[in-house]
Scaffold this motif. Structure first.
Motif, mmCIF file in Angstrom:
data_model
loop_
_atom_site.group_PDB
_atom_site.id
_atom_site.type_symbol
_atom_site.label_atom_id
_atom_site.label_comp_id
_atom_site.label_asym_id
_atom_site.label_seq_id
_atom_site.Cartn_x
_atom_site.Cartn_y
_atom_site.Cartn_z
ATOM 1 N N ALA A 160 37.334 -28.195 17.068
ATOM 2 C CA ALA A 160 36.654 -28.423 15.796
ATOM 3 C C ALA A 160 35.171 -28.715 15.993
ATOM 4 C CB ALA A 160 37.324 -29.569 15.048
ATOM 5 N N LEU A 161 34.837 -29.530 16.981
ATOM 6 C CA LEU A 161 33.432 -29.846 17.238
ATOM 7 C C LEU A 161 32.666 -28.621 17.710
ATOM 8 C CD1 LEU A 161 33.800 -33.388 18.803
ATOM 9 C CD2 LEU A 161 32.419 -32.815 16.793
ATOM 10 N N GLN A 162 33.296 -27.846 18.562
ATOM 11 C CA GLN A 162 32.657 -26.608 19.011
ATOM 12 C C GLN A 162 32.436 -25.664 17.829
ATOM 13 O OE1 GLN A 162 34.799 -24.610 22.128
ATOM 14 N NE2 GLN A 162 33.284 -22.991 22.361
ATOM 15 N N ASP A 163 33.440 -25.567 16.960
ATOM 16 C CA ASP A 163 33.358 -24.706 15.793
ATOM 17 C C ASP A 163 32.243 -25.149 14.849
ATOM 18 O OD1 ASP A 163 34.264 -22.664 13.946
ATOM 19 O OD2 ASP A 163 35.269 -24.225 12.808
ATOM 20 N N SER A 164 32.006 -26.439 14.762
ATOM 21 C CA SER A 164 31.024 -26.982 13.824
ATOM 22 C C SER A 164 29.586 -26.672 14.217
ATOM 23 C CB SER A 164 31.186 -28.496 13.698
ATOM 24 O OG SER A 164 30.679 -29.154 14.855
ATOM 25 N N GLY A 165 29.349 -26.454 15.498
ATOM 26 C CA GLY A 165 27.985 -26.219 15.973
ATOM 27 C C GLY A 165 27.125 -27.470 15.995
ATOM 28 N N LEU A 166 27.728 -28.638 15.838
ATOM 29 C CA LEU A 166 26.966 -29.883 15.882
ATOM 30 C C LEU A 166 26.350 -30.101 17.264
ATOM 31 C CD1 LEU A 166 29.343 -32.302 13.966
ATOM 32 C CD2 LEU A 166 26.931 -31.960 13.399
ATOM 33 N N TYR A 190 26.920 -33.379 2.895
ATOM 34 C CA TYR A 190 26.400 -32.063 2.536
ATOM 35 C C TYR A 190 24.941 -31.851 2.918
ATOM 36 C CZ TYR A 190 24.277 -28.452 -0.327
ATOM 37 O OH TYR A 190 23.528 -27.386 -0.744
ATOM 38 N N GLU A 191 24.066 -32.791 2.599
ATOM 39 C CA GLU A 191 22.642 -32.616 2.890
ATOM 40 C C GLU A 191 22.395 -32.505 4.386
ATOM 41 O OE1 GLU A 191 20.358 -31.926 0.840
ATOM 42 O OE2 GLU A 191 21.422 -32.314 -1.048
ATOM 43 N N HIS A 192 23.176 -33.238 5.179
ATOM 44 C CA HIS A 192 23.056 -33.158 6.640
ATOM 45 C C HIS A 192 23.482 -31.780 7.135
ATOM 46 C CE1 HIS A 192 24.206 -33.905 10.891
ATOM 47 N NE2 HIS A 192 23.203 -34.773 10.853
ATOM 48 N N ALA A 193 24.588 -31.273 6.589
ATOM 49 C CA ALA A 193 25.069 -29.940 6.974
ATOM 50 C C ALA A 193 24.070 -28.868 6.545
ATOM 51 C CB ALA A 193 26.437 -29.676 6.340
ATOM 52 N N LYS A 194 23.543 -29.011 5.344
ATOM 53 C CA LYS A 194 22.571 -28.044 4.825
ATOM 54 C C LYS A 194 21.314 -28.013 5.682
ATOM 55 C CE LYS A 194 19.784 -27.180 0.664
ATOM 56 N NZ LYS A 194 19.456 -27.706 -0.694
ATOM 57 N N ALA A 195 20.829 -29.173 6.078
ATOM 58 C CA ALA A 195 19.589 -29.263 6.849
ATOM 59 C C ALA A 195 19.693 -28.580 8.207
ATOM 60 C CB ALA A 195 19.210 -30.734 7.034
ATOM 61 N N LYS A 238 27.657 -39.155 -2.479
ATOM 62 C CA LYS A 238 27.293 -38.022 -1.642
ATOM 63 C C LYS A 238 28.419 -36.994 -1.611
ATOM 64 C CE LYS A 238 24.454 -40.990 1.308
ATOM 65 N NZ LYS A 238 23.147 -40.456 0.875
ATOM 66 N N ARG A 239 28.067 -35.729 -1.433
ATOM 67 C CA ARG A 239 29.056 -34.659 -1.322
ATOM 68 C C ARG A 239 29.529 -34.548 0.128
ATOM 69 N NH1 ARG A 239 26.383 -29.399 -3.837
ATOM 70 N NH2 ARG A 239 28.480 -28.550 -3.503
ATOM 71 N N VAL A 240 30.787 -34.138 0.290
ATOM 72 C CA VAL A 240 31.387 -34.022 1.626
ATOM 73 C C VAL A 240 31.909 -32.606 1.822
ATOM 74 C CG1 VAL A 240 33.134 -34.914 3.201
ATOM 75 C CG2 VAL A 240 32.038 -36.459 1.553
ATOM 76 N N VAL A 241 31.502 -31.987 2.913
ATOM 77 C CA VAL A 241 31.919 -30.617 3.194
ATOM 78 C C VAL A 241 32.626 -30.550 4.550
ATOM 79 C CG1 VAL A 241 30.147 -29.528 1.762
ATOM 80 C CG2 VAL A 241 29.636 -30.070 4.164
ATOM 81 N N ILE A 242 33.366 -29.462 4.743
ATOM 82 C CA ILE A 242 34.086 -29.230 5.996
ATOM 83 C C ILE A 242 33.306 -28.201 6.804
ATOM 84 C CG2 ILE A 242 36.299 -28.614 7.027
ATOM 85 C CD1 ILE A 242 36.383 -31.013 5.063
ATOM 86 N N THR A 243 32.915 -28.572 8.029
ATOM 87 C CA THR A 243 32.090 -27.677 8.845
ATOM 88 C C THR A 243 32.725 -27.294 10.176
ATOM 89 O OG1 THR A 243 30.890 -29.586 9.764
ATOM 90 C CG2 THR A 243 29.949 -28.511 7.808
ATOM 91 N N GLY A 244 33.918 -27.790 10.462
ATOM 92 C CA GLY A 244 34.587 -27.414 11.708
ATOM 93 C C GLY A 244 36.084 -27.624 11.612
ATOM 94 N N LEU A 245 36.844 -26.758 12.303
ATOM 95 C CA LEU A 245 38.309 -26.823 12.291
ATOM 96 C C LEU A 245 38.857 -26.645 13.696
ATOM 97 C CD1 LEU A 245 38.964 -24.425 9.246
ATOM 98 C CD2 LEU A 245 38.906 -26.935 9.176
ATOM 99 N N GLY A 246 39.958 -27.336 13.979
ATOM 100 C CA GLY A 246 40.641 -27.175 15.262
ATOM 101 C C GLY A 246 42.126 -27.421 15.091
#
Length: 413
Positions: A83-89, A243-248, A2-10
């Motif tokens: 980071a979690l806030q930045d990610s929008g999760l 990646y697929e989770h972030a994309k979705a 699986k691909r791994v992406v970065i979606t949040g930073l703190g």
């Protein structure tokens, strides 16, 4: 895989306590060094460090969390919150067992340990330790408290590979996601080691700069007059996501973590192997995993702590591997942040990602006269930031004990 992406930073750093402030000061070449305020340095040879400034834990932590945590954990909680806030999760809509925490620290709760032992040693009539003594200083507690604060029930533990720790934590999270063991990780590292014992211990080893009369320029990687590292503190938090989770969910993607590798020098407790083969192998393996070669790397954020031996060994290794590539740029950002020990890799991963995102390489500051032993065909970005399109960035972190850890970040497309 699986691909791994970065979606949040703190971030909590000597250059700022948010990603925005930190990055602004980083590309503007600001020195984070200051006279130590955490304790009285009268009896100490080294009287300066890169302290976190204007830190208000109450912005992200409640009273109970502050009372029950060491400073290294407070930095971790603060950075993870950003980071979690930045990610929008939307964590509450996810299976909590799909989100893990892998967090690193080199020394753990040094403030708690030192203060409690010193108080006990005063020899009062009925000496006792605080009931939270052990939970506050053990190194896994930052990971544990991040999971408790946000209800994250996936894989959870701490890593420690000395100053390679931040990279180690991120590599572990990367591999677990690729194997399908989790969809999201909060990962990174934190350190709060500007304490009497840490400063005194590193100082007596002659590992730290003692440039008390000019501390703003004391961290000077590659300079002929460098005399050791400058202690830093803080935290870097990254949200790693499949990646697929972030994309979705339509997440903003900063970059992709494309490769990671670790090796050991098997040589000396504190010194790198003089031929740099361990570091070279880690870089080569990380590139192999990313499916690229040396010509693809546009930027390297090196370990480069400003020590006479370490800086040269790493650069000679890079020169040997990359064979004087003219397309490669290097900048040593510890010249600004100081050395955050177990948090260094995470903070420098953030720098590498922001460099990719913005097309800007931060400068190496304090490079007044380059060491004559440094290969002349290596392009070091110094003085001012450099605009450049970056497709791949490589970040190194090395630690006492001979640990080498390399990460490769890729522009997402």
């Amino acid at each position: 895989m699986k691909r791994v992406v970065i979606t949040g930073l703190g971030a909590v750093t000597p250059l700022g306590n948010s990603i925005e402030e930190f990055w602004k000061n980083c590309i503007n070449g600001v020195s984070g060094a200051n006279a130590i305020t955490h304790f009285d340095t009268e009896k100490f040879k080294v009287k300066f460090a890169c302290e976190v400034k204007n830190f208000d834990s109450k912005l992200h932590l409640n009273h109970t969390e502050i009372k029950r945590s060491d400073l290294f954990t407070q930095y971790a909680l603060y950075a993870a919150s950003e980071a979690l806030q930045d990610s929008g999760l939307e964590i509450e809509r996810m299976d909590p067992f799909d989100i893990g925490v892998i967090w690193g620290t080199g020394q753990g709760g040094m403030w708690t340990f030192e203060n409690e032992v010193m108080e006990f040693a005063k020899g009062d009539e009925n000496p006792r330790f605080n009931p939270f003594f052990v939970p506050k200083f053990i190194s896994n507690m930052a990971a544990g408290m991040i999971s408790m604060k946000f209800g994250l029930q996936g894989i959870n533990y701490a890593t420690n590979s000395a100053c390679a720790t931040g990279n180690t934590a991120l590599m572990d999270a990367f591999n677990y996601i690729r194997l399908g063991k989790a969809k999201v990780f909060v990962s990174g590292g934190s350190e709060a080691a500007i304490t009497p014992a840490s400063v005194g211990g590193f100082s007596v080893m002659k590992a730290m700069s003692s440039r008390n009369d000019d501390f703003a320029t004391a961290s000077r990687p590659y300079d002929k007059d460098r005399d050791g590292f400058v202690m830093g503190e803080g935290a870097g938090a990254l949200i790693l996501e499949e990646y697929e989770h972030a994309k979705a969910r339509g997440a903003k993607i900063y970059a992709e973590l494309a490769g990671a590798a670790m090796t050991a020098d098997a040589y000396h407790m504190t010194a790198p192997h003089p031929d740099g083969n361990g570091a070279i192998k880690a870089m080569q393996l990380a590139m192999n995993e990313a499916g690229i070669n040396t010509e693809n790397i546009d930027y390297i954020n090196p370990h480069a702590t400003s020590t006479p031996l370490g800086d040269l060994v790493e650069l000679n290794g890079i020169n040997k591997l990359f064979k004087g590539s003219k397309s490669l740029d290097i900048s040593a950002t510890k010249s600004m942040t100081g050395h955050l020990l177990g948090a260094a890799g995470a903070v420098e991963a953030i720098i590498s990602i922001k460099a990719i995102e913005n097309g800007i390489i931060p400068p190496t500051i304090n490079l007044h006269s380059i060491d004559e032993n440094i290969p002349r065909d290596i392009n070091i970005v110094f003085g001012e930031a450099k605009e450049k399109n970056i497709n791949y960035a490589l970040s190194n972190a090395f630690g006492f004990g001979g640990h080498n850890a390399t990460l490769i970040f890729k522009k997402f497309n």
